[in-house]
Write a protein that holds these residues in place. Structure first.
Motif: not given
Length: 346
Positions: A33-54
């Motif tokens: 989840a922390v990694a997903a939020q980092f990607l969201s904050d720095h690259y603009g991708a939705p955090a939930l989507l990033m958490a799901l894919l990771l």
């Protein structure tokens, strides 16, 4: 004294056992989840989507080993905590501020989208559980609604697959809507109020509603957020109705399988209780912000765990009818709200 000491030691032992059984899986979910939020904050991708894919990438952790029970715990209990705490964002003032016409339009959009989902699922040969899951998530608040509805639906062998598909789909569709819908409103020359109602009444996830609304204007952003929170308010009554209907239906349907859902899910009770307390003005702004952040992180951590429980192959197996259904539901609610604000809610 000896009895109290023994009870205390027993409690400590149970706590240690619980942490040992669930701690590893929970910790891994937090890291994802922390990694997903980092990607969201720095690259603009939705955090939930990033958490799901990771999470899907770490599916092997949910198959065997120390993380299995913790991942299951996180995907179930932490999820309910996140949904329950959403109630702290709801108040009666939200309803008063929008007016009866727009409130009626918003509520009608939620109800009709769910009914449309049931009809569409029947025509496409999908089950009623999948219809309620996709229709409710599109109608109310995207991934959060999908996870809340999944918590009260009777489980079968496809439950986790359908949930992960729905969360993935509504997140992607919501992101596309955040880009496309403002262009549509500009082309149709809608004013700030109409644009805000359209964006808040149709886009699935709260974050994308805020992004789309404030990209147009401050008034549009505020209106869109208000309308979206009214849709979020519908989460508790809709989940409660689902639970009651399913409970009654399950009594006479052996195909449902598993144990019957509770009459009133505890997380729904907490959602309503927090909403009532907030409506009474008893939750300070600082506490409201804190609870909102805890809710956000709980949902992010739990969706990471849900992702870990599902293999990529199972998502592919959902089928083309499922994609058609969830896209059709998205188009339906967009068309209904657009028609409503154009002809009835002026």
């Amino acid at each position: 004294m000896s009895t109290a000491l023994a009870a205390n030691e027993s409690y400590v032992a149970r706590t240690q056992k619980f942490l040992f059984n669930n701690g590893y899986g929970f910790l891994v979910s937090v890291i994802v989840a922390v990694a997903a939020q980092f990607l969201s904050d720095h690259y603009g991708a939705p955090a939930l989507l990033m958490a799901l894919l990771l999470g899907i990438a770490f599916h092997f952790l949910a198959e065997e080993g120390r993380c299995v029970s913790g991942i299951a715990f996180t995907s179930r209990i932490v999820l309910r905590i996140g949904v329950a705490l959403l109630g702290a964002r709801i108040s009666v003032e939200l309803l008063v501020g929008l007016g009866p016409k727009l409130i009626g339009l918003t509520i009608a959009g939620v109800i009709l989208t769910i009914l449309f989902g049931l009809l569409g699922a029947k025509l496409l040969g999908r089950g009623w559980r999948f219809a309620l899951l996709t229709g409710g998530s599109v109608a109310i608040c995207g991934a959060s609604a999908a996870m809340a509805i999944a918590a009260v639906l009777p489980k079968n062998e496809h439950s986790e697959r359908n949930l992960i598909f729905t969360v993935l789909s509504v997140t992607v569709l919501s992101t596309l809507a955040m880009i496309i819908y403002p262009v549509i409103t500009q082309t149709m020359q809608l004013d700030d109020l109409q644009t805000g109602v359209f964006l808040g009444g149709t886009i699935h996830d709260v974050a994308q509603v805020v992004g789309a609304g404030f990209s147009v204007s401050d008034e549009t952003g505020e209106t869109a957020t208000l309308v979206k929170l009214i849709r979020v308010t519908m989460l508790a009554p809709v989940v409660l109705v689902f639970a009651l209907v399913i409970r009654t239906y399950a009594e006479n349907d052996e195909a449902v399988g598993g144990k019957r859902p509770p009459l009133m899910p505890f997380f729904v009770i907490m959602f309503l209780l927090l909403a009532a307390i907030n409506s009474a003005g008893l939750i300070p702004t600082v506490m409201q912000t804190f609870l909102s952040d805890v809710s956000k992180w709980s949902l992010l951590i739990s969706i990471a765990a849900v992702g870990m429980k599902t293999s990529l192959k199972t998502i592919v197996d959902v089928g083309g009818q499922a994609i058609i259904l969830i896209v059709a539901e998205t188009v339906f609610i967009a068309g209904f709200i657009l028609f409503g604000i154009t002809y009835f809610a002026n």
